[in-house]
Design an enzyme around this catalytic site. Structure first.
Site, PDB file in Angstrom:
ATOM      1  N   ARG A  47       0.317  -8.459  13.455  1.00  0.00           N
ATOM      2  CA  ARG A  47      -0.344  -8.191  12.103  1.00  0.00           C
ATOM      3  C   ARG A  47      -1.554  -8.673  10.957  1.00  0.00           C
ATOM      4  NH1 ARG A  47       4.798  -5.670  10.780  1.00  0.00           N
ATOM      5  NH2 ARG A  47       3.590  -4.108   9.223  1.00  0.00           N
TER       6      ARG A  47
ATOM      7  N   ARG B 129      12.023  -7.223   4.146  1.00  0.00           N
ATOM      8  CA  ARG B 129      11.727  -5.068   4.518  1.00  0.00           C
ATOM      9  C   ARG B 129      12.409  -5.122   6.233  1.00  0.00           C
ATOM     10  NH1 ARG B 129       5.532  -2.836   4.204  1.00  0.00           N
ATOM     11  NH2 ARG B 129       5.945  -3.179   6.944  1.00  0.00           N
TER      12      ARG B 129
ATOM     13  N   LYS C 240       1.148  -1.234  -0.206  1.00  0.00           N
ATOM     14  CA  LYS C 240       0.439  -0.240  -0.544  1.00  0.00           C
ATOM     15  C   LYS C 240       0.812   1.153  -0.130  1.00  0.00           C
ATOM     16  CE  LYS C 240      -1.715  -1.282   4.319  1.00  0.00           C
ATOM     17  NZ  LYS C 240      -1.757  -2.075   4.061  1.00  0.00           N
TER      18      LYS C 240
ATOM     19  N   ARG D 169      11.705  -1.534  10.962  1.00  0.00           N
ATOM     20  CA  ARG D 169      10.418  -1.246  11.870  1.00  0.00           C
ATOM     21  C   ARG D 169      10.735  -2.214  12.661  1.00  0.00           C
ATOM     22  NH1 ARG D 169       5.222  -0.176   7.466  1.00  0.00           N
ATOM     23  NH2 ARG D 169       4.666  -1.460   9.441  1.00  0.00           N
TER      24      ARG D 169
ATOM     25  N   ARG E 240      -9.513   1.250   9.259  1.00  0.00           N
ATOM     26  CA  ARG E 240      -8.358  -0.148   8.577  1.00  0.00           C
ATOM     27  C   ARG E 240      -9.877  -1.424  10.119  1.00  0.00           C
ATOM     28  NH1 ARG E 240      -2.712   0.141   8.423  1.00  0.00           N
ATOM     29  NH2 ARG E 240      -2.291  -1.540   8.705  1.00  0.00           N
TER      30      ARG E 240
HETATM   31  P1  ADP Z   1       1.594  -2.439   7.485  1.00  0.00           P
HETATM   32  O1  ADP Z   1       0.032  -2.303   6.980  1.00  0.00           O
HETATM   33  O2  ADP Z   1       2.849  -2.529   6.531  1.00  0.00           O
HETATM   34  O3  ADP Z   1       1.114  -2.556   8.688  1.00  0.00           O
HETATM   35  P2  ADP Z   1       0.941   0.753   8.387  1.00  0.00           P
HETATM   36  O4  ADP Z   1       2.086   1.742   8.446  1.00  0.00           O
HETATM   37  O5  ADP Z   1       0.325   0.980   7.254  1.00  0.00           O
HETATM   38  O6  ADP Z   1       2.136  -0.482   8.042  1.00  0.00           O
HETATM   39  O7  ADP Z   1       0.428   0.422  10.059  1.00  0.00           O
HETATM   40  C1  ADP Z   1       1.441   0.314  10.837  1.00  0.00           C
HETATM   41  C2  ADP Z   1       1.021   0.067  12.448  1.00  0.00           C
HETATM   42  O8  ADP Z   1       0.170   1.301  12.562  1.00  0.00           O
HETATM   43  C3  ADP Z   1      -0.205  -1.031  12.506  1.00  0.00           C
HETATM   44  O9  ADP Z   1       0.019  -1.720  12.974  1.00  0.00           O
HETATM   45  C4  ADP Z   1      -1.307   0.205  13.137  1.00  0.00           C
HETATM   46  O10 ADP Z   1      -0.701  -0.914  14.822  1.00  0.00           O
HETATM   47  C5  ADP Z   1      -1.025   0.812  13.289  1.00  0.00           C
HETATM   48  N1  ADP Z   1      -2.257   1.995  12.197  1.00  0.00           N
HETATM   49  C6  ADP Z   1      -1.985   2.318  10.638  1.00  0.00           C
HETATM   50  N2  ADP Z   1      -3.673   2.782  10.348  1.00  0.00           N
HETATM   51  C7  ADP Z   1      -4.133   2.405  11.384  1.00  0.00           C
HETATM   52  C8  ADP Z   1      -5.417   2.640  11.285  1.00  0.00           C
HETATM   53  N3  ADP Z   1      -6.049   3.082  10.689  1.00  0.00           N
HETATM   54  N4  ADP Z   1      -6.435   2.266  13.086  1.00  0.00           N
HETATM   55  C9  ADP Z   1      -5.450   1.792  13.635  1.00  0.00           C
HETATM   56  N5  ADP Z   1      -3.523   1.392  14.261  1.00  0.00           N
HETATM   57  C10 ADP Z   1      -3.102   1.678  12.633  1.00  0.00           C
END
Ligand code: ADP
Length: 188
Positions: free
Chosen positions: A143, A126, A13, A132, A87
């Site tokens: 996740r 990654r 994404k 990270r 999400r």
């Molecule tokens: P990925 O999709 O690869 O896990 P992101 O950078 O989108 O990476 O998200 C990393 C973390 O940030 C998620 O595992 C969650 O803990 C938090 N997060 C991101 N977006 C949201 C959201 N919309 N609601 C709640 N937590 C979020």
């Protein structure tokens, strides 16, 4: 254009949204990046880290507060790319409500679809590059589980509004990008 990108962690994404932003000039709103940008030495930063670092979702109220604030910026008025948001079904309902209040609507929802086993491999690669904290094998599994439990129902929410377009995220990034551009061009 207001486009939501939904896909399991590691589906690409962030990478795709960054490239789309370069091509189309539409702002990229990554809630993951916005949450990680909060100062880790503040109480709020520590609260956020306590969720992210173990692979859980940050609380809806907090995410909504950050997103709504960003949506007030003038560059977001014509549209934006939502990466990793909403999400949860609660976030999707609150976004619907917010857009209704602003007399705006989503243009489409893109589902980046991929096989979980492939995603684990991608994320472990990654991890070496990006360092990270949430890219350990255990957190990745958590996740992916959270995606199935809490985020997959968001796709049903948007299917009911006939907004979802699915793209195969297992393709090469350049091919995924071409497909996304074809979708965006068809919506313009
Ligand atoms: P990925 O999709 O690869 O896990 P992101 O950078 O989108 O990476 O998200 C990393 C973390 O940030 C998620 O595992 C969650 O803990 C938090 N997060 C991101 N977006 C949201 C959201 N919309 N609601 C709640 N937590 C979020």
């Amino acid at each position: 254009m207001r486009i939501v990108f939904i896909g399991p962690p590691g589906a690409g994404k962030g990478t795709q949204c960054k490239r789309l932003t370069e091509r189309y000039g539409i702002p990229h709103l990554s809630t993951g990046e916005m949450l990680r940008a909060v100062d880790r030495d503040s109480a709020l930063g520590r609260l956020i880290a306590s969720y992210i670092n173990v692979g859980r979702l940050a609380p809806d109220y907090l995410v909504m507060r950050i997103v709504k604030k960003r949506l007030l910026d003038p560059d977001c008025v014509p549209g934006c790319l939502f990466d990793g948001f909403p999400r949860t079904v609660a976030q999707a309902e609150l976004l619907d409500e917010h857009l209704r209040d602003q007399q705006q609507r989503l243009t489409c929802v893109i589902h980046l679809n991929a096989d979980p086993a492939m995603l684990v491999q991608r994320m472990l690669r990654r991890a070496e590059l990006e360092n990270r904290i949430d890219d350990t094998e255990q957190t990745i599994a958590q996740r992916l589980e959270v995606f199935e439990q809490q985020t997959r129902p968001v796709l049903d929410h948007y299917h009911a509004q006939s907004l979802v377009r699915t793209v195969d995220a297992a393709l090469e990034p350049a091919q995924v990008f071409d497909q996304l551009c074809a979708i965006l061009d068809s919506l313009a």
